[in-house]
Design an enzyme around this catalytic site. Structure first.
Site, PDB file in Angstrom:
ATOM      1  N   HIS A 146      -9.350 -29.428 -39.617  1.00 44.78           N
ATOM      2  CA  HIS A 146      -7.987 -28.902 -39.633  1.00 44.78           C
ATOM      3  C   HIS A 146      -7.648 -28.270 -38.280  1.00 44.78           C
ATOM      4  CE1 HIS A 146      -4.580 -26.512 -41.446  1.00 44.78           C
ATOM      5  NE2 HIS A 146      -4.924 -25.695 -40.458  1.00 44.78           N
ATOM      6  N   GLU A 147      -8.558 -27.444 -37.761  1.00 44.77           N
ATOM      7  CA  GLU A 147      -8.307 -26.789 -36.477  1.00 44.77           C
ATOM      8  C   GLU A 147      -8.328 -27.787 -35.318  1.00 44.77           C
ATOM      9  OE1 GLU A 147      -7.183 -23.879 -36.499  1.00 44.77           O
ATOM     10  OE2 GLU A 147      -7.675 -23.488 -38.599  1.00 44.77           O
ATOM     11  N   HIS A 150      -4.972 -29.345 -35.066  1.00 41.24           N
ATOM     12  CA  HIS A 150      -4.003 -28.547 -34.314  1.00 41.24           C
ATOM     13  C   HIS A 150      -4.107 -28.873 -32.825  1.00 41.24           C
ATOM     14  CE1 HIS A 150      -2.354 -26.169 -37.481  1.00 41.24           C
ATOM     15  NE2 HIS A 150      -3.471 -25.525 -37.762  1.00 41.24           N
ATOM     16  N   GLU A 224       0.938 -26.383 -40.512  1.00 42.00           N
ATOM     17  CA  GLU A 224      -0.185 -26.329 -41.436  1.00 42.00           C
ATOM     18  C   GLU A 224      -0.252 -27.581 -42.300  1.00 42.00           C
ATOM     19  OE1 GLU A 224      -2.598 -24.241 -41.228  1.00 42.00           O
ATOM     20  OE2 GLU A 224      -1.556 -23.147 -39.661  1.00 42.00           O
TER      21      GLU A 224
END
Length: 304
Positions: A146-147, A150, A224
């Site tokens: 997930h990070e 980003h 998100e």
């Protein structure tokens, strides 16, 4: 894996749009204050200050975020959990076609993580010791994917810049409002012209921080959902990310050094209220730094 990151160009444009909006807001505040206090020097200072902060937010905001969250460089030779984190991130970086980011750790039993930096070559991923110790391998991999998403989507720069710029607008507005309460301002602000100017200025000074806050929250919520989807595609195991999100959202441990300025950077809201009470009402959606957990979980499990 370039197809994962189709939004990166849009996020780069969004960063410059946010910086432009910030410049205009600060110049507007400076223009009003120069009229209100009868000093054109305030406008010149506002232009110089807004330009300096815009440049600074691009080049140094990641260092500010690390200082605010008390994150420290993560050891890479401890033959334990931290080494596993390095290996997971390196594998994800290779799969995503990204440089391996620098890794940092925050000393707290709360489970959370964030990404920051101005581009993939200068990216940083920070995790808490609680996340490292309390999640299993697939869950940690889901959070880190997930990070990494980003970083691939280039939206960590948008969010990091917003930390600085929105905070400055709120801070400047607060100083002016306090000066009004304590009787500051022009000596002739009781005349008709001064009263009208004061009314207009008050409206503007109230709206400016609200606009800045809503902009910060809107950017956070959208990014998100996108990072969840990209992260699940990166690991090809949405349930790992969903399970991590479920555990983190139900965690009662308090996040150390969390504040409103940096809350939107984290994987899950570090200032969250009781999850059982946090329903998806209109006002919760508008003023929350993150999308409702149940909506994120549904989107992830629909992918599986």
């Amino acid at each position: 894996m370039a197809t994962l990151y189709t939004h990166k160009d849009a996020n780069i444009r969004k960063t410059w749009l946010i910086i432009t909006v910030f410049l205009l807001l600060i110049m507007g505040i400076g223009w009003f204050l120069s009229l209100y206090y009868g000093d054109q020097g305030i406008l010149i200072i506002a232009i110089f200050f807004s330009t300096l902060m815009s440049v600074g937010s691009y080049w140094w905001s990641d260092k500010l975020v690390l200082a605010m969250t008390r994150a420290k460089p993560m050891p890479d030779n401890d033959n334990g959990k931290f080494e596993d984190i390095h290996n997971i991130v390196e594998n994800l970086a290779i799969t995503a076609g990204l440089p391996k980011p620098r890794l940092y750790v925050m000393e707290t039993q709360a489970m959370n993580a964030f990404a920051t930096g101005r581009n993939p070559e200068h990216a940083i991923v920070a995790v808490t010791t609680g996340l490292v110790e309390r999640l299993n391998h697939s869950e940690i991999e889901g959070v880190l994917a997930h990070e990494m998403s980003h970083i691939g989507n280039r939206d960590m720069l948008v969010s990091t810049v917003v930390v600085v710029l929105a905070g400055v607008i709120i801070y400047v507005s607060d100083i002016f409002m306090r000066s009004l309460i304590w009787g500051g301002g022009r000596r002739n602000n009781n005349d008709k012209g001064g009263g009208a100017l004061m009314a207009i200025g008050l409206i503007f000074m109230v709206l400016a921080p609200i606009i800045a806050t809503l902009l910060r929250l809107a950017v956070s919520r959208k990014r998100e959902f996108l990072a969840d989807a990209s992260g699940a595609l990166l690991t090809r195991y949405p349930e790992g990310l969903a399970s991590a999100l479920e555990k983190i959202s139900q965690d009662s441990a308090k996040m150390r050094f969390a504040n409103n300025a940096t809350a939107h950077l984290f994987f899950e809201n570090p200032l969250k209220a009781d999850s059982k009470k946090e329903k998806t009402s209109f006002f919760v959606k508008i003023f929350s730094t993150h999308p409702p957990v149940e909506e994120r979980l549904k989107a992830l499990r629909d992918m599986g």
